[in-house]
Write a protein that holds these residues in place. Structure first.
Motif, mmCIF file in Angstrom:
data_model
loop_
_atom_site.group_PDB
_atom_site.id
_atom_site.type_symbol
_atom_site.label_atom_id
_atom_site.label_comp_id
_atom_site.label_asym_id
_atom_site.label_seq_id
_atom_site.Cartn_x
_atom_site.Cartn_y
_atom_site.Cartn_z
ATOM 1 N N GLY A 73 0.830 -1.204 0.000
ATOM 2 C CA GLY A 73 0.000 0.000 0.000
ATOM 3 C C GLY A 73 0.858 1.245 0.000
ATOM 4 O O GLY A 73 2.022 1.216 0.396
ATOM 5 N N ARG A 74 0.253 2.336 -0.449
ATOM 6 C CA ARG A 74 1.013 3.578 -0.590
ATOM 7 C C ARG A 74 1.505 4.088 0.759
ATOM 8 O O ARG A 74 2.643 4.519 0.892
ATOM 9 N N LYS A 75 0.640 4.041 1.758
ATOM 10 C CA LYS A 75 1.001 4.597 3.054
ATOM 11 C C LYS A 75 2.134 3.810 3.709
ATOM 12 O O LYS A 75 3.127 4.396 4.181
ATOM 13 N N LYS A 76 2.031 2.493 3.723
ATOM 14 C CA LYS A 76 3.076 1.676 4.341
ATOM 15 C C LYS A 76 4.386 1.783 3.565
ATOM 16 O O LYS A 76 5.468 1.753 4.162
ATOM 17 N N ALA A 77 4.287 1.908 2.249
ATOM 18 C CA ALA A 77 5.500 2.063 1.431
ATOM 19 C C ALA A 77 6.193 3.390 1.744
ATOM 20 O O ALA A 77 7.424 3.453 1.811
ATOM 21 N N MET A 78 5.394 4.451 1.956
ATOM 22 C CA MET A 78 5.977 5.736 2.347
ATOM 23 C C MET A 78 6.641 5.650 3.718
ATOM 24 O O MET A 78 7.708 6.221 3.946
ATOM 25 N N LEU A 79 6.006 4.920 4.631
ATOM 26 C CA LEU A 79 6.607 4.731 5.953
ATOM 27 C C LEU A 79 7.903 3.920 5.841
ATOM 28 O O LEU A 79 8.879 4.207 6.527
ATOM 29 N N PHE A 80 7.912 2.932 4.954
ATOM 30 C CA PHE A 80 9.097 2.105 4.750
ATOM 31 C C PHE A 80 10.268 2.939 4.227
ATOM 32 O O PHE A 80 11.434 2.675 4.564
ATOM 33 N N ALA A 81 9.966 3.971 3.439
ATOM 34 C CA ALA A 81 11.023 4.830 2.872
ATOM 35 C C ALA A 81 11.809 5.560 3.953
ATOM 36 O O ALA A 81 12.936 6.013 3.716
ATOM 37 N N ASN A 82 11.232 5.685 5.135
ATOM 38 C CA ASN A 82 11.927 6.371 6.227
ATOM 39 C C ASN A 82 13.021 5.515 6.864
ATOM 40 O O ASN A 82 13.903 6.052 7.541
ATOM 41 N N ILE A 83 12.960 4.205 6.660
ATOM 42 C CA ILE A 83 13.991 3.325 7.234
ATOM 43 C C ILE A 83 15.361 3.627 6.625
ATOM 44 O O ILE A 83 16.326 3.882 7.357
ATOM 45 N N PRO A 84 15.505 3.623 5.273
ATOM 46 C CA PRO A 84 16.819 4.015 4.726
ATOM 47 C C PRO A 84 17.198 5.451 5.047
ATOM 48 O O PRO A 84 18.389 5.763 5.157
ATOM 49 N N ALA A 85 16.204 6.338 5.226
ATOM 50 C CA ALA A 85 16.513 7.736 5.583
ATOM 51 C C ALA A 85 17.169 7.805 6.956
ATOM 52 O O ALA A 85 18.189 8.478 7.146
ATOM 53 N N LEU A 86 16.595 7.110 7.920
ATOM 54 C CA LEU A 86 17.150 7.117 9.278
ATOM 55 C C LEU A 86 18.493 6.400 9.325
ATOM 56 O O LEU A 86 19.406 6.816 10.046
ATOM 57 N N LEU A 87 18.617 5.327 8.543
ATOM 58 C CA LEU A 87 19.886 4.595 8.474
ATOM 59 C C LEU A 87 20.982 5.476 7.882
ATOM 60 O O LEU A 87 22.116 5.516 8.391
ATOM 61 N N SER A 88 20.647 6.212 6.834
ATOM 62 C CA SER A 88 21.638 7.091 6.199
ATOM 63 C C SER A 88 22.054 8.217 7.140
ATOM 64 O O SER A 88 23.231 8.566 7.219
ATOM 65 N N ALA A 89 21.070 8.773 7.866
ATOM 66 C CA ALA A 89 21.386 9.852 8.813
ATOM 67 C C ALA A 89 22.315 9.350 9.911
ATOM 68 O O ALA A 89 23.256 10.045 10.314
ATOM 69 N N THR A 90 22.079 8.136 10.384
ATOM 70 C CA THR A 90 22.927 7.549 11.426
ATOM 71 C C THR A 90 24.348 7.337 10.918
ATOM 72 O O THR A 90 25.323 7.698 11.594
ATOM 73 N N LEU A 91 24.472 6.770 9.728
ATOM 74 C CA LEU A 91 25.796 6.492 9.156
ATOM 75 C C LEU A 91 26.589 7.775 8.919
ATOM 76 O O LEU A 91 27.759 7.878 9.305
ATOM 77 N N MET A 92 25.950 8.755 8.292
ATOM 78 C CA MET A 92 26.669 9.990 7.978
ATOM 79 C C MET A 92 26.933 10.826 9.231
ATOM 80 O O MET A 92 27.978 11.457 9.352
ATOM 81 N N GLY A 93 25.994 10.808 10.171
ATOM 82 C CA GLY A 93 26.175 11.567 11.402
ATOM 83 C C GLY A 93 27.294 11.049 12.281
ATOM 84 O O GLY A 93 27.945 11.813 12.994
ATOM 85 N N LEU A 94 27.544 9.728 12.211
ATOM 86 C CA LEU A 94 28.574 9.110 13.053
ATOM 87 C C LEU A 94 29.879 8.863 12.308
ATOM 88 O O LEU A 94 30.824 8.314 12.886
ATOM 89 N N SER A 95 29.954 9.259 11.044
ATOM 90 C CA SER A 95 31.120 8.930 10.213
ATOM 91 C C SER A 95 32.418 9.510 10.764
ATOM 92 O O SER A 95 33.437 8.819 10.827
ATOM 93 N N ARG A 96 32.405 10.772 11.182
ATOM 94 C CA ARG A 96 33.635 11.374 11.695
ATOM 95 C C ARG A 96 34.019 10.770 13.042
ATOM 96 O O ARG A 96 35.198 10.537 13.308
ATOM 97 N N LEU A 97 33.012 10.512 13.880
ATOM 98 C CA LEU A 97 33.276 9.900 15.184
ATOM 99 C C LEU A 97 33.916 8.528 15.021
ATOM 100 O O LEU A 97 34.815 8.159 15.788
ATOM 101 N N CYS A 98 33.497 7.785 14.017
ATOM 102 C CA CYS A 98 34.034 6.444 13.762
ATOM 103 C C CYS A 98 35.270 6.467 12.860
ATOM 104 O O CYS A 98 35.892 5.422 12.645
ATOM 105 N N GLY A 99 35.606 7.633 12.307
ATOM 106 C CA GLY A 99 36.770 7.743 11.434
ATOM 107 C C GLY A 99 36.631 6.942 10.156
ATOM 108 O O GLY A 99 37.572 6.276 9.729
ATOM 109 N N SER A 100 35.453 7.013 9.526
ATOM 110 C CA SER A 100 35.193 6.210 8.333
ATOM 111 C C SER A 100 34.465 7.028 7.283
ATOM 112 O O SER A 100 33.286 7.351 7.454
ATOM 113 N N PHE A 101 35.163 7.352 6.193
ATOM 114 C CA PHE A 101 34.492 8.047 5.090
ATOM 115 C C PHE A 101 33.626 7.083 4.289
ATOM 116 O O PHE A 101 32.735 7.499 3.546
ATOM 117 N N GLU A 102 33.874 5.768 4.462
ATOM 118 C CA GLU A 102 33.009 4.775 3.806
ATOM 119 C C GLU A 102 31.573 4.848 4.327
ATOM 120 O O GLU A 102 30.624 4.532 3.606
#
Length: 207
Positions: A73-102
């Motif tokens: 369904g459209r609504k659940k699919a839109m909610l699912f799109a937030n999972i990679p968004a939160l994952l990306s924010a976590t990875l990029m936000g912690l990148s300098r702390l972890c010393g990883s440009f990857e």
């Protein structure tokens, strides 16, 4: 639009401001790991990869949007799109702390997946839910949300806001905020009438 096309506009513009800081971070990280400074060509290659991998993630998200919107369904699919968004924010936000440009590369990939999903499902969801006399106006919300996202990304990237060396990881992680807003608000929205009638055979729900 906050968790839809806005995410695409935000990520397109937000990467421009911290360019030199991220290149410097790549240089420092490389020096700590390997004991030698990387060549300018290598830094340019890594930076180009950080910028362009967003499009690869966007392609994957766009190709998945149709299946997910029919399957869940459209609504659940839109909610699912937030999972990679939160994952990306976590990875990029912690990148300098972890010393990883990857982690920045991986974060940009997941933000691209979010953008590809959100942009396509936003158009589908809004168009199918809009009353006939407002359908054109509602469809324009996608381009409006992209423009607002680009503007917000530009403002956040100013030196007076988050566009400084100490805060660029916070700047790169700001896409978590619209994702959280959508996660808290979208469950109260109805699902698409077309999805309920054609895909779920729920005539009463559609009406």
């Amino acid at each position: 639009g906050i968790g839809g096309a806005f995410q695409y506009g935000l990520q397109v513009s937000i990467i421009n401001s911290p360019a030199e800081y991220i290149k410097s971070f790549i240089r420092q990280t490389w020096l700590k790991r390997y004991g030698s400074s990387p060549s300018e060509e290598m830094i340019t290659l890594m930076w180009s990869f950080i910028v362009s991998i967003y499009s690869i993630g966007g392609l994957l998200g766009s190709l998945s949007a149709g299946y997910l919107s029919v399957r869940f369904g459209r609504k659940k699919a839109m909610l699912f799109a937030n999972i990679p968004a939160l994952l990306s924010a976590t990875l990029m936000g912690l990148s300098r702390l972890c010393g990883s440009f990857e982690m920045i590369i991986a974060g940009r990939f997941f933000s691209g997946v979010c953008g590809g999903l959100a942009l396509n499902i936003h158009l589908m969801f809004a168009g199918e839910c809009a009353p006939r006399n407002l359908r054109g106006l509602i469809a324009i919300t996608a381009s409006t949300a992209i423009a607002v996202g680009k503007f917000v990304g530009f403002v956040l990237g100013l030196r007076e806001v988050l566009g400084v060396d100490a805060l660029w990881p916070v700047l790169m992680a700001t896409n978590a905020l619209p994702a959280l807003v959508q996660l808290l608000t979208l469950p109260f929205f109805p699902d698409s009438p077309r999805y309920l009638l054609i895909d779920k055979k729920d005539k009463e729900g559609c009406i």
